[in-house]
Design a protein around this motif. Sequence first.
Motif, mmCIF file in Angstrom:
data_model
loop_
_atom_site.group_PDB
_atom_site.id
_atom_site.type_symbol
_atom_site.label_atom_id
_atom_site.label_comp_id
_atom_site.label_asym_id
_atom_site.label_seq_id
_atom_site.Cartn_x
_atom_site.Cartn_y
_atom_site.Cartn_z
ATOM 1 N N GLU A 118 2.693 -27.198 -2.631
ATOM 2 C CA GLU A 118 2.209 -27.815 -1.382
ATOM 3 C C GLU A 118 0.695 -28.004 -1.357
ATOM 4 O O GLU A 118 0.167 -28.719 -0.506
ATOM 5 N N GLY A 119 -0.014 -27.382 -2.286
ATOM 6 C CA GLY A 119 -1.465 -27.555 -2.352
ATOM 7 C C GLY A 119 -1.883 -28.934 -2.816
ATOM 8 O O GLY A 119 -3.053 -29.301 -2.694
ATOM 9 N N LEU A 120 -0.938 -29.719 -3.348
ATOM 10 C CA LEU A 120 -1.285 -31.059 -3.841
ATOM 11 C C LEU A 120 -1.827 -31.951 -2.728
ATOM 12 O O LEU A 120 -2.671 -32.809 -2.979
ATOM 13 N N HIS A 121 -1.361 -31.730 -1.511
ATOM 14 C CA HIS A 121 -1.839 -32.526 -0.372
ATOM 15 C C HIS A 121 -3.360 -32.408 -0.247
ATOM 16 O O HIS A 121 -4.087 -33.414 -0.240
ATOM 17 N N ALA A 122 -3.850 -31.176 -0.172
ATOM 18 C CA ALA A 122 -5.298 -30.954 -0.047
ATOM 19 C C ALA A 122 -6.028 -31.378 -1.316
ATOM 20 O O ALA A 122 -7.148 -31.921 -1.258
ATOM 21 N N ALA A 123 -5.411 -31.148 -2.474
ATOM 22 C CA ALA A 123 -6.045 -31.505 -3.744
ATOM 23 C C ALA A 123 -6.238 -33.016 -3.860
ATOM 24 O O ALA A 123 -7.301 -33.490 -4.278
ATOM 25 N N ALA A 124 -5.212 -33.790 -3.489
ATOM 26 C CA ALA A 124 -5.298 -35.252 -3.580
ATOM 27 C C ALA A 124 -6.343 -35.801 -2.622
ATOM 28 O O ALA A 124 -7.091 -36.724 -2.967
ATOM 29 N N LYS A 138 1.670 -37.363 -4.067
ATOM 30 C CA LYS A 138 2.009 -37.830 -5.413
ATOM 31 C C LYS A 138 1.790 -39.336 -5.548
ATOM 32 O O LYS A 138 1.386 -39.820 -6.606
ATOM 33 N N LEU A 139 2.029 -40.076 -4.461
ATOM 34 C CA LEU A 139 1.714 -41.505 -4.477
ATOM 35 C C LEU A 139 0.211 -41.693 -4.653
ATOM 36 O O LEU A 139 -0.234 -42.544 -5.428
ATOM 37 N N ALA A 140 -0.585 -40.906 -3.933
ATOM 38 C CA ALA A 140 -2.039 -41.012 -4.040
ATOM 39 C C ALA A 140 -2.505 -40.741 -5.466
ATOM 40 O O ALA A 140 -3.338 -41.471 -6.016
ATOM 41 N N LEU A 193 -7.989 -29.066 -9.301
ATOM 42 C CA LEU A 193 -7.114 -28.800 -8.152
ATOM 43 C C LEU A 193 -5.790 -29.558 -8.286
ATOM 44 O O LEU A 193 -4.718 -28.998 -8.042
ATOM 45 N N ILE A 194 -5.869 -30.818 -8.657
ATOM 46 C CA ILE A 194 -4.643 -31.610 -8.814
ATOM 47 C C ILE A 194 -3.787 -31.055 -9.936
ATOM 48 O O ILE A 194 -2.564 -30.914 -9.804
#
Length: 197
Positions: A104-110, A173-175, A96-97
Amino acid sequence: METARLETFADGVFAIAATLLIIDVSVHAPGGDLGSAILKAWPQYAAYAVSFITIGIMWLNHHDCMRQIGTIDRRFMTINLVLLMCIAFVPFPTRLIADHFHDEGLHAAAITYGVTLTTTAICFGSFWFYAARGNRLLADGADPQVISGISRSYLPGAPIYGAATLSALWSPKLAVALFGAVALFYLLESSIFGTSK
């Protein structure tokens, strides 16, 4: 019960989880565009590396724990089974990441990745402290200094992953960077201090 069969099964799960990570790394492009496509796929390589190191460190830690454990019971086997289930799940949020690093899917992926690793850290702590509490399952010759060291190193795992996961609410991205930093920290810690175990 003997520990050998549990370790053999665990080694198989670790190997499969680590192998599944590379299966998800792929690049598709026409011949002339392949070079640039390979370069643009760097999030896949980074996600693979972080998760492979994370799974590898978990494998090393599992091995270190089992060296101190002399016997197992049904409850311990169940805890181990849940731990291995979490580890086998790691390739999913890794993909997912890799797939959503630039959207914008990175939020849920992280968050998914972080929840997975936080849950895994909780299971790892349960795995170890169930065996070590009151010397419940420890071997007669288990080294008290090693036992204390393992216990101390497992205590911050879940809070660290939990904090990194919460940071995804503000900056995914920080996560992701924090997940990478945690993997690197544990790799260095294992390399520098692991020889004393």
